[in-house]
Motif scaffolding. Structure first.
Motif, PDB file in Angstrom:
ATOM      1  N   CYS A  88       0.848  -1.186   0.000  1.00 54.61           N
ATOM      2  CA  CYS A  88       0.000   0.000   0.000  1.00 54.61           C
ATOM      3  C   CYS A  88       0.887   1.241   0.000  1.00 54.61           C
ATOM      4  CB  CYS A  88      -0.895  -0.026   1.223  1.00 54.61           C
ATOM      5  SG  CYS A  88      -1.944   1.421   1.348  1.00 54.61           S
ATOM      6  N   HIS A  90       0.217   4.035   1.180  1.00 49.89           N
ATOM      7  CA  HIS A  90       0.086   4.827   2.403  1.00 49.89           C
ATOM      8  C   HIS A  90       1.212   4.454   3.357  1.00 49.89           C
ATOM      9  CE1 HIS A  90      -2.219   5.684   6.364  1.00 49.89           C
ATOM     10  NE2 HIS A  90      -1.597   6.781   5.978  1.00 49.89           N
ATOM     11  N   ARG A  91       1.032   3.423   4.138  1.00 48.78           N
ATOM     12  CA  ARG A  91       2.080   3.082   5.098  1.00 48.78           C
ATOM     13  C   ARG A  91       2.548   1.639   4.985  1.00 48.78           C
ATOM     14  NH1 ARG A  91      -0.438   5.843  10.214  1.00 48.78           N
ATOM     15  NH2 ARG A  91       0.607   4.106  11.260  1.00 48.78           N
ATOM     16  N   GLY A  92       2.413   1.111   3.766  1.00 51.77           N
ATOM     17  CA  GLY A  92       3.206  -0.070   3.448  1.00 51.77           C
ATOM     18  C   GLY A  92       2.592  -1.440   3.629  1.00 51.77           C
ATOM     19  N   ALA A  93       1.337  -1.535   4.072  1.00 53.17           N
ATOM     20  CA  ALA A  93       0.783  -2.883   4.307  1.00 53.17           C
ATOM     21  C   ALA A  93       0.685  -3.655   2.986  1.00 53.17           C
ATOM     22  CB  ALA A  93      -0.602  -2.770   4.939  1.00 53.17           C
ATOM     23  N   TYR A 110      -5.284  -2.007   6.400  1.00 56.56           N
ATOM     24  CA  TYR A 110      -4.797  -1.201   7.536  1.00 56.56           C
ATOM     25  C   TYR A 110      -5.700   0.020   7.780  1.00 56.56           C
ATOM     26  CZ  TYR A 110      -0.987   0.429  10.680  1.00 56.56           C
ATOM     27  OH  TYR A 110      -0.233   0.814  11.748  1.00 56.56           O
ATOM     28  N   HIS A 111      -5.789   0.949   6.805  1.00 57.15           N
ATOM     29  CA  HIS A 111      -6.623   2.140   7.000  1.00 57.15           C
ATOM     30  C   HIS A 111      -7.699   2.284   5.941  1.00 57.15           C
ATOM     31  CE1 HIS A 111      -2.485   2.942   8.491  1.00 57.15           C
ATOM     32  NE2 HIS A 111      -3.146   3.263   9.599  1.00 57.15           N
ATOM     33  N   GLY A 112      -7.848   1.253   5.131  1.00 58.05           N
ATOM     34  CA  GLY A 112      -8.996   1.218   4.236  1.00 58.05           C
ATOM     35  C   GLY A 112      -8.878   1.985   2.934  1.00 58.05           C
ATOM     36  N   TRP A 113      -7.696   2.364   2.512  1.00 61.50           N
ATOM     37  CA  TRP A 113      -7.566   2.975   1.187  1.00 61.50           C
ATOM     38  C   TRP A 113      -7.960   1.924   0.136  1.00 61.50           C
ATOM     39  CZ3 TRP A 113      -2.931   6.752   0.101  1.00 61.50           C
ATOM     40  CH2 TRP A 113      -2.865   7.715   1.126  1.00 61.50           C
TER      41      TRP A 113
HETATM   42 FE1  FES Z   1      -2.773   1.028   3.530  1.00 63.74          FE
HETATM   43 FE2  FES Z   1      -2.767   2.741   5.538  1.00 63.74          FE
HETATM   44  S1  FES Z   1      -1.234   1.274   5.004  1.00 63.74           S
HETATM   45  S2  FES Z   1      -4.322   2.389   4.087  1.00 63.74           S
END
Ligand code: FES
Ligand code: FE
Length: 435
Positions: A88, A90-93, A110-113
């Motif tokens: 991802c 965003h922060r890598g998941a 993780y945060h639903g993006w």
């Molecule tokens: Fe994917 Fe935050 S790591 S939405």
């Protein structure tokens, strides 16, 4: 901080043209060498990630590991295959954890993006909530594509190297082997209809690269199977794949072909049919006659030849299967065996081939179990690292270099194994790419 680990590959692979070829024990056993291989080999070559028929419709996906890089291969709404880093923005998941499946969209746990099947960012969750993203937020456009994606006759490869040679150039002489395998289908197409058989062995990935094209080991490692075949002949229904009425006849048949060490590290062993009419007179005479009409006599001999092959570094075609091996560590490797069907061949032919593969490569089969046992034995033996070298000289004095710079060897030459090590030596040089 100390200096980063590095090697001089010429210290690991010693070749005296025409008569000596030695490989150092640590090339199989050292975890630091393994880490370098992931960067310099697996992240610099074309790596097979799947067959098009494994991703039949929009949203079908597979995940893969290319060196150290997790990757998603997915079919988008337009029907095109896309390859992204499985991460991802965003922060890598990791977005997907399953080996394969189907999704409508890629939603980060993780945060639903949310990203669409083409990787574009569709939703940044709670974007405008208090404490959310302001007007100057630079929203990532989407998932990061893997630098290169290409396919050859349905076989899909990716590369982490944006400057790598085109896939067809890379495949080189292997294209003819892939063509021969696929042209056994009246439609020239194969279908992967089943999940892979997966096994792990305690040993280095290069043992599998060497072994799948090792004509030399067959009569020894698989001695039990050879005796059974000699006793029961073709009654195991192998359609000539492992045919032989006596051990001597099997040996003669196996030693009629050629072995190859090709550019970019590919190797193969090929055995032409002893008597092509064998196919025309058997149970599937009609099927084979159609192939003869379509391809002519020369083409027929080409597609009924038996070939075992490896596309450097970690994919091979043998029998009626695609095989992939994934390095886990210097001492552990995962093998995935994908039997395929020939589109347009009689169902009973495809079913028979599958049964034949179960008998030799399946979990209770004769062959793969023998090989895995040998890999464990080599791993055990290599613990004796006071012995420095492994010997790959066999057939060197009779290998011939072709116009294309490939080496053609006699049937039980270790030419295909030298292919791997020649390319290994080339890619592991720091000067080759600055990695
Ligand atoms: Fe994917 Fe935050 S790591 S939405
Ligand atoms: Fe074997």
């Amino acid at each position: 901080m100390g200096r980063a680990f590095d090697i001089d590959p010429d210290d690991y692979v010693r070749e005296k043209p025409g008569h000596q070829f030695l490989v150092r024990t640590e090339a199989y056993t050292d975890e630091e060498v393994f880490d370098l291989e992931m960067r310099r080999i697996f992240e610099r070559t074309w790596i097979y990630v799947g067959h098009e028929t494994e991703l039949p419709s929009a949203g079908s996906f597979k995940t893969a590991q290319v060196g150290r890089q997790p990757v998603i291969l997915i079919r988008d709404k337009q029907g095109q295959l896309q390859a992204f880093f499985n991460r991802c923005v965003h922060r890598g998941a990791a977005l997907l954890r399953e080996a394969e499946g189907s999704v409508q969209e890629l939603r980060c746990p993780y945060h639903g993006w949310i990203f669409d099947l083409s990787g574009k960012t569709r939703l940044v969750s709670e974007r405008n909530d208090p404490g959310g993203y302001g007007p100057n937020f630079e929203e990532p456009e989407g998932l990061v594509p893997v630098p290169r994606l290409a396919s050859y006759r349905g076989l899909v490869f990716v590369s982490m190297d944006p400057d790598i040679v085109p896939l067809e150039t890379y495949l080189g002489a292997m294209k003819a082997i892939i063509d021969a395998k696929l042209d056994l289908s009246p439609h020239g197409r194969i279908v992967i209809a089943s999940k892979p058989y997966v096994c792990r062995y305690p040993g280095n990935w290069k043992l599998q690269t060497e072994n799948i094209v090792d004509a030399y080991h067959f009569m020894h490692t698989h001695g039990g199977f050879v005796k059974l075949q000699a006793k029961y002949g073709d009654s195991t229904g192998d359609f000539g794949v492992h045919k032989g009425r006596s051990t001597r006849e099997m040996r003669e048949q196996r030693f009629r072909g050629s072995t190859w060490s090709c550019r970019y590290g590919h190797g193969f062993a090929q055995v032409p049919p002893a008597d092509p009419s064998y196919f025309l007179e058997g149970e599937f005479g009609g099927f084979y006659r159609g192939l003869l009409d379509k391809h002519g006599e020369e083409g027929f001999e080409r597609i009924t030849s038996k070939a075992t092959s490896t596309v450097f570094p970690s994919m091979g075609m043998i029998h009626q299967q695609i095989r992939v091996w994934r390095p886990i560590s210097a001492h552990e490797t995962e093998v995935l065996i994908y039997p395929y069907e020939l589109e347009g061949a009689p169902d009973v032919f495809n079913a028979g081939m599958l049964r034949s593969q179960e008998r030799f490569y399946g979990p209770s089969g004769f062959g793969m179990t023998d090989d895995v046992e040998i890999f464990a034995r080599v791993t055990q033996g290599l613990r004796a690292d006071r012995v420095q070298w492994l010997v790959f000289d066999r057939g060197m004095d009779t290998d011939e270099i072709t116009e294309d710079g490939d080496y053609r060897g006699l049937p039980s030459s270790e030419a295909p194994q030298r292919a791997l090590w020649r390319e290994w030596r080339r890619l592991m040089k720091p000067a080759a790419h600055g990695a």
